[in-house]
Design an enzyme around this catalytic site. Sequence first.
Site, PDB file in Angstrom:
ATOM      1  N   SER A 151       0.847  -1.253   0.026  1.00  0.00           N
ATOM      2  CA  SER A 151       0.113   0.106  -0.098  1.00  0.00           C
ATOM      3  C   SER A 151       0.837   1.280  -0.190  1.00  0.00           C
ATOM      4  CB  SER A 151      -0.926  -0.024   1.235  1.00  0.00           C
ATOM      5  OG  SER A 151      -1.606   1.358   1.513  1.00  0.00           O
ATOM      6  N   TYR A 164      -2.329   0.687  10.709  1.00  0.00           N
ATOM      7  CA  TYR A 164      -2.237   0.066   9.264  1.00  0.00           C
ATOM      8  C   TYR A 164      -0.862   0.443   8.494  1.00  0.00           C
ATOM      9  CZ  TYR A 164      -3.691  -0.871   4.457  1.00  0.00           C
ATOM     10  OH  TYR A 164      -3.422  -1.391   3.113  1.00  0.00           O
ATOM     11  N   LYS A 168       2.163  -2.138   7.088  1.00  0.00           N
ATOM     12  CA  LYS A 168       2.618  -2.110   6.106  1.00  0.00           C
ATOM     13  C   LYS A 168       4.184  -1.737   5.753  1.00  0.00           C
ATOM     14  CE  LYS A 168      -1.068  -3.376   3.721  1.00  0.00           C
ATOM     15  NZ  LYS A 168      -0.952  -4.515   3.039  1.00  0.00           N
TER      16      LYS A 168
END
Length: 338
Positions: A151, A164, A168
């Site tokens: 991402s 998040y 990542k």
Amino acid sequence: MYKYIYWYKFATPTQDYKPVILLTGGSSEVGIATAKLLSEHPEYRLIVTARDLTNITPHITESDHVWVMPLDVVDEESRKTAVAKIFERWGRVDIYINTSDICYRSSLEETKDQDDLLHIQKNYLGPVSLIRMLLPKMRKNGKGKIINISSVSGLLAFPTMSSYSASKYALEGAMEALWYELRPFGIDVSLVQPGFIHSEQHSRIKFSESKSTSTDAHDRPYQDMYNDMIPFVASLKNRSLSTPQSIAELTYNVIRTERPPLWVPASFDAEFFYYFKRWFPRRIFLPFFYWLLPGSKHWGQKITRKHDTIWIVRAFRNIVRYLSRRLSPTELKKSSSS
């Protein structure tokens, strides 16, 4: 742009060799789109997996080259069982594609430990543990590809998405190290980096359970951020030209590429952030990006107690203080005597 840059590296498997592809996270929209696309190519043998198969079976039909099986990437026993079955039936995994992903929205302060752990397990620990199980066979075969759908949040952290981004960033760091480690053995590692994806699933925002619902502004210090960031991110997703299908097509091109690059930006915004962050001086980047975020000048104004001064005024004051000390009678006397 990928297919126009790397077209000369595209290759097709020979008739006597059908690479085995293992895809995890097959119930996500990106996972389903990727599975559907690859299932249309009989030159590959495809294993589509997910913890819950109910979202997969309406879209994917099993055949002699397509196999749907349960696999919870977070669970160790599930990983061992699935890999054992795959090796027993097809004897190898040549390409691993990880599309597993989970994202909760919350400020770091309002995020619970269990939310952090869930992100790390799903987005990092599970896929990395599965990669460890596949590497000995890949290394023995002298070839292989590991493709993670990462991402833009692995390049650039956004407010209210700390967990998040942390997961990542961890995945990106591990894969960068793995790129070096596997290069001598003929195994490629790639990170496909989508930005904002135009899809139903990516439009549904999940919040941490601990997100405050109090009506007292002092109990909701980050509410202004939520109010501004939620519609901002939603508008970027609605305007995005990147879709699950376009991510699937790019992933297919990475599969076909001999020696693909480590970083593969998968949308215009991801490409922009990729180069913008590398070319912009770090000391300037964060304040500038903060200034660009909608409403950031007003975040927390109702309750903040910070002492804010314009940086140029603060710099001027520091210069004045320095000169006043240097030009004081005591300092002048010391310098003349020396």
